[in-house]
Structure formats: structure tokens, C-alpha cells
Design an enzyme around this catalytic site. Sequence first.
Site, PDB file in Angstrom:
ATOM      1  N   GLY A  57       6.152 -20.764  -2.610  1.00  0.00           N
ATOM      2  CA  GLY A  57       4.886 -20.042  -2.470  1.00  0.00           C
ATOM      3  C   GLY A  57       4.770 -18.919  -3.477  1.00  0.00           C
ATOM      4  O   GLY A  57       3.702 -18.685  -4.056  1.00  0.00           O
ATOM      5  N   THR A  62      11.452 -31.022 -14.307  1.00  0.00           N
ATOM      6  CA  THR A  62      11.511 -32.319 -13.640  1.00  0.00           C
ATOM      7  C   THR A  62      11.114 -32.181 -12.172  1.00  0.00           C
ATOM      8  O   THR A  62      11.576 -31.285 -11.478  1.00  0.00           O
ATOM      9  CB  THR A  62      12.930 -32.904 -13.769  1.00  0.00           C
ATOM     10  OG1 THR A  62      13.242 -32.998 -15.152  1.00  0.00           O
ATOM     11  CG2 THR A  62      13.018 -34.281 -13.138  1.00  0.00           C
ATOM     12  N   CYS A 111      16.322  -0.707   9.893  1.00  0.00           N
ATOM     13  CA  CYS A 111      16.973   0.477  10.434  1.00  0.00           C
ATOM     14  C   CYS A 111      17.421   1.364   9.287  1.00  0.00           C
ATOM     15  O   CYS A 111      18.576   1.395   8.919  1.00  0.00           O
ATOM     16  CB  CYS A 111      18.167   0.063  11.277  1.00  0.00           C
ATOM     17  SG  CYS A 111      18.951   1.431  12.104  1.00  0.00           S
TER      18      CYS A 111
END
Lengths: 385, 372
Positions: free
Chosen positions: B70, B232, B314
Site C-alpha cells: 500500500g 518481475t 508508552c
Amino acid sequence: MKKVIIVRYAELFLKGKNKGYFERMFVMNMEKSLKGVKHEIRRVSGRYLVEGFEEDQAEEVLSRLQKVFGTHTLSVALVVPTNAENIFEAAKELCKENGTFKVDTHRVDKSFPQSSMEFSAWLGGQLLALHPNLRVDVHKPDFIINVDIRENGVTMVFSDFIQGAGGMPVGTAGKGLLLISGGIDSPVAGHMIAKRGMKIECLHFHSYPYTNLQAKEKVEDLAKIIASYNGGDIVMHCVSVTHIQETIHKNCTEDYMITLLRRFMMRIAERVAKEVGAQCLITGESLGQVASQTVEGMTSSNAVIEDLPVLRPLCGFDKNEIIERSRAIGTYETSILPYEDCCTVFLPKFPVTKPKMKDVLAEEAKLDVDALIEEAMLTYETIEL
Amino acid sequence: MIYFDNAATTKPSANALSKAAVYLTEQYFNPSAMYREGFELHKKLKETREKLLSFVADPSLFELIFTSCGTESDNTAIFSSARRGNAVTTQGEHAAVQNSFSELKMRGIETRFASLKRDGSVDEEHLLSLVDEKTSLVSIIHVNNETGAINDVNAIAKKVKVKNPRAIVHVDGVQAFGKLPYRLSKDVDFYALSAHKIGGVKGTGALIKKKSLHLNPYLIGGGQENGLRSGTENLFGIQTLFFAAEEKYQDRERKYREMTEKKAILLSRLSDQFVPIANGSPYIASFAVKGVRGEILLHKVNDLGLIIGTGSACSSNAKKRYSRVILSCGYDEKAADGVIRLSFTDDTTAEEMEQAADILREQAEILKEELK
């Protein structure tokens, strides 16, 4: 042309009858640091020669040896069969094209036809003829061509003296337990004590689930960097203080969280140290750096130690001096990764900076100290890195 | 184990894996090769491309380029389009777009960020006010990965084109593809998607683009994918993506409805300690948990076999600790500290929703007590 690395050692010459022991440890540490690289180490008249490595590995061998404590200086030398022509060829390789230089000849093989002075002058003349921009300066040269004519028919030619790590061979000064948090300071403290010959093991306190797995991994990464100064390996012990923190949070005055927690950590540390045969504790505390590192804070945490000395090598350092060292030993970049060693949820807004012993003891009396330590020890684990 | 972090990645579909396996083991030829075996794969690739595209777009208007993820799809669209003037996006973008915009800024393109509404979707009016005749690119996330907020991208694209027909509209559809019933309108120019969010494998993504649009390739080389993305082709990854998408787009509307119902079960079983952040995609449920730090709750429920995601880390470093998206929605730092994200797939069952809700409710309560 064959390359060798000359290793000169630091303070070992101060040792008298123990010298053999110190040297054995030194060689062992060099061997360990070169694990996985083909090499041979030979002792030649008061120094060591590392040879037999592939030529393209010279840089790697050098950088590994630079971290071995006990090393004073190192040089990468070209080795040639002794005769003037060969030596000239080797010197040509090392010689720069401009600047000032001198030739320093050291002639052990007295059968060599020329004296040291004569040979230096001859070789210097040859090099000057080759590079018209070069000039000789015997007092403050930009570089030196060192020629070492050995007794066995070979000559070593080298230019630079590269600074080694200094200090004493790790393992010659016993074993210490380093309290390592994941911050900038503790790895530097460990490095300093290892430098004086002490083998380091690490103890890390974590607060999972209040801290994350990445935070622990970060400490492992730091320990691995220290391992390269620690004779090639390091043992890391881990203990969870989660329940201790929760219990303090529930029962005691908020401001005493850190003071009380540190007392627990020191008790556990001494216990672990005795179990693994460590002879002292090492912390990265620096006087006045944070609320718990005041002399009162140290008094409070030191009071729970029964026998062992607590070494605090950073006490006299400023933060930026510590950062400088941290960069130099290669731990800084890892130390500043954004994982917390001790989750901020339990951090008091106004921690006590000058805890009075009377108040500390009163707060601690609200807790079952022994039971909490026993419980914490159930989470004890050891990782060999 | 209950796995509720499907917005991060999904378990690959066993069905898709087994159907695609042949492209790893036997059909390993290079689709660009001249011999029959290679040519057959070239044809297969062409066919797969068309079919996959047809799930969400009109193949006569759009074409599809296979990429590695993405992020690559987003980067390709953004850096090809924003070459002059200004580029507009939202404050609720995934890092693949957000950080690409930082890079655009470094390259001298003016970047503009539209604010979010409390429900996490973009403030359309604000976004449109940022678009002018010099805007070269508008990039909008379809479903936000942290909150699940949905943007009506077709409607926004239409309004953008009214203001400036030359502006290119890119949609980051990574969390929407295979989940939302949706088809690209003619106003959308680019649409990015990723295989591993819908049961495919990591290492495959795609960029859908308007056929008429010029694209500057991001990777240059052997000229695969019509010269738009050299390298490829990863036929196994591509086939797995296709088979996974095929499953997803079967009865899409029904599955979407069912997911909405299953999410409602979870919401109804949680206490009011859990404040929902957006009511968008049924595949993502995001909460600000009162009095608790998200990451600590994540660890607690992890030990009980429930895997969830979090919007905060954290860390005492505020920049890294709080999600910029959550803060942009108008939540304060205290609320942002307690953000958790649960994300589902069509396989998620009502029982899992119930169990997870019970674990979360109980652990959040315990934590709140411990930290009081």
C-alpha cells in the site's frame, strides 16, 4: 604484501609476578573478540602480532581489537623479507604524496648492513625523489614511516599508531553486577568499570505490562554492545518489579515511589550478585542528576546493602560528559530509542529529593518487604548474550 | 487466541493460499519470457488484473498496476501527481501519505492539511476551501486506519473537480478495499490497496489509476506493468490477492451488514469506561479508555489471549506518545493516552466479540483500580 596488526598493551608492564596471568587474560579476550575471523595471535618481544587474516578483513580485525581492554596502541603493518628494495616498496604504499614526514628505523637485526640512522636517511631520500611535494621534518612531521627490522629476516613497515581501548584485560579484576536501565548512563558506567578489568554481568528490572517487550529488547541490545568490551559475551539477569510498584502505589505516599523502589532494587541486586558470584554492584547514578540521585537518595538505597560495595563511576560526571562517552562507545543511539525503562504511570509528580531515613522507614513499614522480594524473585530469568 | 488486530494485518486466507500455491511451486516462469510457459503466465496476469479491477471499478475507465504494498501505491500516486503548486490532504492520513507530504514540502511543494471532525472524518468544507486553481493533488484516506472513520470519497472528489478539474484525486483505500461496498467514481484518479489487509500475503499491493492519466513511474527498469512499475511480477502474491479479494467481494453487502451487527454486540457489552472514537467502518472499533493507558491494557489482555492494537505508545516523549490522528479529532492528551483499536475480519464471530468485550471490560476495571 602481507598485512599484520601490531598490538601494544597498556598498563600490563606495571605488573610484577602476576604479569603472566594478566597476559593470558589479555590474549583470551583478543581471541574471543576475533571469534569467527581466521587469525593467529603471536607474542613477539613485549607485544602481540595478529596475522593470518584475509587482507580484506584487516579493517574489521582492527576495529574489534580496538575494543579489547588492555590495548594501548595498534598499527597495521606491511611485512616484507628484509632487504632495502622490499622495504622501499612497502614504504611507498604507506607514504603520502605531500606534507612533512620522517623515517624512523628500529634495527633489531644487527647484521643488517646499514645503521638505523643511515637507513632512515637513505629511505627518506628515495621517498623524497618519488614525491617532489614531500618535505622532511624530524621534529613535528605530519606522518612517520616506521621501519622495524626484526631478527628473523623480516621487516615490518607501518605508519599510524592507532589508539586502543586502554585499561586492563577484562576478567583480571573480578566480576561486578551492573544495574542496567536502558537509559544513557548505565551502559557508560558498565563500560568504565569493564575498562579497569572487571567482568560485567547485567541486571535489568522491568515492569511488564506497564513497560513493553521492545523496552526489554532495547536493554538486550545495549548489553550486546557492552559485550564487545566485556570479553565478547555478557550475561543479563531480569527481574520484574511490577507487583512491587503496584503495592507501593497502593499503600505508600506517592512521593516515595522511587525512593522505596530503589531500595527494593538494591536488595534484589545484592541477592542476585551473591548468587552469581559478583563482588560488587555498579550503577549509573550521577550525583544530583535526578531526584533519586542526591546523596540523601543514595544513603537511603545504600542502607539496605549488607556487604557488597556499590560502584558509582559516573558520580562526578555532567550529563553531557556522559553523553559524549556514550557516543564514543556506541551505546548512545540505542539508549535514546523512545522506550521507557520504568513506566511513567507510576512516576510521582513531586518525588522526594532529600528523603529522611525516618520517613523512608515509616513508609516501608507499610509493606511486607521480604514477601515482595520473594515474589519478585519468582520472575527471575537469565539470558546469555 | 482472539486476534483483533486485523487492520494491522490479517491471517492469510487458506483457500487463497492453496489456490495460488501453484504459482510458487510449478508456475514459476517469468511472465516476460518469450517461451510458451512464460507467455501463459503473462496472459494469466492480464486476466487477473482485469478481474481484480472489476470488483471496484469500471475496467474501461481504469487500469490496475501491481505494486509491493500500500505504501508503494500511495507514494507512486503522490510523487507522480504533486509536481507544482500545492497539494491538499487531511490530518487523518496513514503515515504512508502523511510522511510523503512532509517529503513534498521538502521538495518545495506547498502542503495543506484539512482538519478532522470529532468523528474522525475530514471536515469537507475546510478541505474544499484549501483547494484552489494551483492545487495539483488532493489525497484522502477512505477509511482511517486508527479510528475507522469513513470519508465519502466519491462525493468529495466530485466537489474537488468542480473547484479545480485539473487537480488529481488520490484515495488511500487500504482499509476500505475488500470491506466497504464501494465503486470508484469517475472523479477519483488513483486508488491504493494492499493484499495483506484482506487475507492476502505481505509484499503485494496495487494502485488503480484512471486510464487517461499520465503516471511517472516510481520504479524504473525492465518495463513490466506497462512500464509503470518495473520489477518481475510477484505472481504468487498477485494471485493470492485476487483469490482473497474474490472471497471478500462475494456477498459484500451482506457481510458488511453482519459485521455491523457483530460490532454492535461488542459495543453493547463494554462499560462506559470505553468511549467510542468514531462510528465508521464496522471493521474497526476504536476507543478512548478512561483512566487507563492503552498500551498497558494491550499487554494485560495479551496475556489473556486477546490481541488488540493501540493508538499510543508508552513513552514520555509526547510527540511519539500520542497519535496525531486522535489529537486531530479534538481529543485531549489524557483521552489519547487510553486509545485502543480493535479490528475485525468477516470471520470474526459473535462469540469472539462477547469474550473480547468481557476480557476488556474486566481488565480495564482492574487497571483503573490499580492505578487510582
